[in-house]
Design a protein around this motif. Structure first.
Motif, PDB file in Angstrom:
ATOM      1  N   MET A   1     -12.620  50.478 -15.571  1.00 49.71           N
ATOM      2  CA  MET A   1     -12.061  50.108 -16.667  1.00 49.71           C
ATOM      3  C   MET A   1     -10.593  50.671 -17.016  1.00 49.71           C
ATOM      4  SD  MET A   1     -13.983  50.080 -20.278  1.00 49.71           S
ATOM      5  CE  MET A   1     -13.475  51.354 -21.510  1.00 49.71           C
ATOM      6  N   THR A   2      -9.691  49.655 -17.576  1.00 44.85           N
ATOM      7  CA  THR A   2      -8.342  50.145 -17.723  1.00 44.85           C
ATOM      8  C   THR A   2      -8.281  50.448 -19.139  1.00 44.85           C
ATOM      9  OG1 THR A   2      -7.636  48.839 -15.829  1.00 44.85           O
ATOM     10  CG2 THR A   2      -6.048  49.695 -17.504  1.00 44.85           C
ATOM     11  N   ALA A   3      -7.652  51.645 -19.474  1.00 41.92           N
ATOM     12  CA  ALA A   3      -7.305  52.081 -20.923  1.00 41.92           C
ATOM     13  C   ALA A   3      -6.352  51.424 -21.382  1.00 41.92           C
ATOM     14  CB  ALA A   3      -7.386  53.533 -21.204  1.00 41.92           C
ATOM     15  N   SER A   4      -6.164  50.844 -22.424  1.00 36.06           N
ATOM     16  CA  SER A   4      -5.137  50.143 -23.274  1.00 36.06           C
ATOM     17  C   SER A   4      -4.276  51.193 -23.959  1.00 36.06           C
ATOM     18  CB  SER A   4      -5.730  49.068 -24.060  1.00 36.06           C
ATOM     19  OG  SER A   4      -4.732  48.921 -25.224  1.00 36.06           O
ATOM     20  N   ARG A   5      -3.089  51.006 -23.435  1.00 36.32           N
ATOM     21  CA  ARG A   5      -2.114  52.007 -24.313  1.00 36.32           C
ATOM     22  C   ARG A   5      -1.290  51.343 -25.481  1.00 36.32           C
ATOM     23  NH1 ARG A   5       0.300  55.718 -19.492  1.00 36.32           N
ATOM     24  NH2 ARG A   5      -1.592  55.991 -18.585  1.00 36.32           N
ATOM     25  N   ARG A   6      -1.359  52.165 -26.505  1.00 35.22           N
ATOM     26  CA  ARG A   6      -0.449  51.842 -27.623  1.00 35.22           C
ATOM     27  C   ARG A   6       1.017  52.213 -27.285  1.00 35.22           C
ATOM     28  NH1 ARG A   6       0.676  54.993 -32.177  1.00 35.22           N
ATOM     29  NH2 ARG A   6      -0.146  56.527 -31.392  1.00 35.22           N
ATOM     30  N   PRO A   7       1.932  51.247 -27.415  1.00 34.47           N
ATOM     31  CA  PRO A   7       3.407  51.355 -27.272  1.00 34.47           C
ATOM     32  C   PRO A   7       3.853  52.419 -28.493  1.00 34.47           C
ATOM     33  CG  PRO A   7       2.993  49.285 -28.517  1.00 34.47           C
ATOM     34  CD  PRO A   7       1.538  49.911 -27.886  1.00 34.47           C
ATOM     35  N   LEU A   8       4.706  53.240 -27.885  1.00 36.11           N
ATOM     36  CA  LEU A   8       5.451  54.233 -29.010  1.00 36.11           C
ATOM     37  C   LEU A   8       6.572  53.664 -29.567  1.00 36.11           C
ATOM     38  CD1 LEU A   8       5.119  57.382 -26.625  1.00 36.11           C
ATOM     39  CD2 LEU A   8       3.727  56.782 -28.810  1.00 36.11           C
ATOM     40  N   ALA A   9       6.950  53.981 -30.712  1.00 36.62           N
ATOM     41  CA  ALA A   9       7.910  53.234 -31.636  1.00 36.62           C
ATOM     42  C   ALA A   9       9.139  53.701 -30.969  1.00 36.62           C
ATOM     43  CB  ALA A   9       7.874  53.576 -32.955  1.00 36.62           C
ATOM     44  N   SER A  10       9.453  54.883 -30.252  1.00 39.94           N
ATOM     45  CA  SER A  10      10.702  55.453 -29.932  1.00 39.94           C
ATOM     46  C   SER A  10      10.716  55.159 -28.472  1.00 39.94           C
ATOM     47  CB  SER A  10      10.472  56.962 -30.111  1.00 39.94           C
ATOM     48  OG  SER A  10       9.443  57.290 -29.353  1.00 39.94           O
ATOM     49  N   SER A  11       9.943  54.353 -27.731  1.00 39.50           N
ATOM     50  CA  SER A  11      10.034  53.947 -26.230  1.00 39.50           C
ATOM     51  C   SER A  11      11.302  53.326 -25.954  1.00 39.50           C
ATOM     52  CB  SER A  11       8.738  53.296 -25.812  1.00 39.50           C
ATOM     53  OG  SER A  11       9.095  52.942 -24.272  1.00 39.50           O
ATOM     54  N   PRO A  12      12.131  53.588 -24.879  1.00 39.26           N
ATOM     55  CA  PRO A  12      13.008  52.701 -24.666  1.00 39.26           C
ATOM     56  C   PRO A  12      12.777  51.405 -24.000  1.00 39.26           C
ATOM     57  CG  PRO A  12      12.795  54.500 -23.018  1.00 39.26           C
ATOM     58  CD  PRO A  12      12.036  54.784 -24.143  1.00 39.26           C
ATOM     59  N   PHE A  13      11.590  51.102 -23.739  1.00 36.94           N
ATOM     60  CA  PHE A  13      10.990  50.104 -22.805  1.00 36.94           C
ATOM     61  C   PHE A  13      10.542  48.905 -23.944  1.00 36.94           C
ATOM     62  CE2 PHE A  13      10.071  53.421 -19.964  1.00 36.94           C
ATOM     63  CZ  PHE A  13      11.141  53.131 -19.042  1.00 36.94           C
ATOM     64  N   ASN A  14      10.630  49.449 -25.116  1.00 33.75           N
ATOM     65  CA  ASN A  14       9.862  48.002 -26.431  1.00 33.75           C
ATOM     66  C   ASN A  14      11.098  47.181 -26.273  1.00 33.75           C
ATOM     67  OD1 ASN A  14       7.818  49.640 -27.077  1.00 33.75           O
ATOM     68  ND2 ASN A  14       8.756  50.622 -28.818  1.00 33.75           N
ATOM     69  N   GLN A  15      10.817  45.996 -26.115  1.00 37.50           N
ATOM     70  CA  GLN A  15      11.819  44.898 -26.305  1.00 37.50           C
ATOM     71  C   GLN A  15      11.632  44.427 -28.060  1.00 37.50           C
ATOM     72  OE1 GLN A  15      13.564  43.584 -23.997  1.00 37.50           O
ATOM     73  NE2 GLN A  15      13.050  45.232 -22.889  1.00 37.50           N
ATOM     74  N   PRO A  16      12.836  43.969 -28.457  1.00 36.46           N
ATOM     75  CA  PRO A  16      13.043  43.571 -29.846  1.00 36.46           C
ATOM     76  C   PRO A  16      12.605  42.113 -29.671  1.00 36.46           C
ATOM     77  CG  PRO A  16      15.088  43.730 -28.973  1.00 36.46           C
ATOM     78  CD  PRO A  16      14.180  44.265 -27.737  1.00 36.46           C
ATOM     79  N   ALA A  17      11.826  41.719 -31.028  1.00 40.19           N
ATOM     80  CA  ALA A  17      11.387  40.236 -30.676  1.00 40.19           C
ATOM     81  C   ALA A  17      12.542  39.370 -30.669  1.00 40.19           C
ATOM     82  CB  ALA A  17      10.680  40.121 -32.430  1.00 40.19           C
ATOM     83  N   PRO A  18      12.380  38.181 -30.125  1.00 34.80           N
ATOM     84  CA  PRO A  18      13.534  37.186 -29.883  1.00 34.80           C
ATOM     85  C   PRO A  18      13.783  36.675 -31.369  1.00 34.80           C
ATOM     86  CG  PRO A  18      11.555  36.343 -29.089  1.00 34.80           C
ATOM     87  CD  PRO A  18      11.207  37.873 -29.412  1.00 34.80           C
ATOM     88  N   PRO A  19      15.007  36.213 -31.663  1.00 36.94           N
ATOM     89  CA  PRO A  19      15.328  35.652 -32.906  1.00 36.94           C
ATOM     90  C   PRO A  19      14.918  34.365 -33.065  1.00 36.94           C
ATOM     91  CG  PRO A  19      17.372  35.483 -31.266  1.00 36.94           C
ATOM     92  CD  PRO A  19      16.306  36.332 -30.884  1.00 36.94           C
ATOM     93  N   PRO A  20      14.582  33.814 -34.243  1.00 35.02           N
ATOM     94  CA  PRO A  20      14.013  32.545 -34.222  1.00 35.02           C
ATOM     95  C   PRO A  20      14.890  31.564 -34.097  1.00 35.02           C
ATOM     96  CG  PRO A  20      14.459  33.381 -36.408  1.00 35.02           C
ATOM     97  CD  PRO A  20      14.785  34.415 -35.544  1.00 35.02           C
ATOM     98  N   ALA A  21      14.478  30.409 -33.491  1.00 41.27           N
ATOM     99  CA  ALA A  21      15.256  29.130 -32.965  1.00 41.27           C
ATOM    100  C   ALA A  21      16.132  28.638 -34.239  1.00 41.27           C
ATOM    101  CB  ALA A  21      14.484  28.371 -32.210  1.00 41.27           C
ATOM    102  N   GLN A  22      17.139  28.284 -33.912  1.00 46.77           N
ATOM    103  CA  GLN A  22      18.053  27.572 -34.826  1.00 46.77           C
ATOM    104  C   GLN A  22      17.580  26.085 -35.082  1.00 46.77           C
ATOM    105  OE1 GLN A  22      21.858  28.544 -32.772  1.00 46.77           O
ATOM    106  NE2 GLN A  22      22.541  29.789 -34.643  1.00 46.77           N
TER     107      GLN A  22
END
Length: 70
Positions: A1-22
């Motif tokens: 069983m693989t444990a699910s990890r919670r992403p850290l807010a300070s992680s450099p690997f977090n991707q910002p949400a894409p902007p909404p389509a125009q």
């Protein structure tokens, strides 16, 4: 069983949400960084928009960061 990890807010690997389509509609007032104010005269789905800037008519590919709806 693989444990699910919670992403850290300070992680450099977090991707910002894409902007909404125009979304543009015919007759809508828009502003362009280089061309100034204009009116949308045609919309080609979500891929392109044609804008009349008064002195010229431009066909712009979407998404266009320099085109803002007013």
């Amino acid at each position: 069983m693989t444990a699910s990890r919670r992403p850290l807010a300070s992680s450099p690997f977090n991707q910002p949400a894409p902007p909404p389509a125009q979304v543009f509609e015919v007759g809508q007032r828009v502003a362009h960084d280089a061309h100034g104010l204009g009116w949308v005269v045609a919309v080609s789905g979500t891929t392109a928009v044609t804008v009349d800037f008064g002195t010229q008519v431009s066909h712009l590919a979407l998404p266009c960061k320099s085109l803002q709806s007013l």
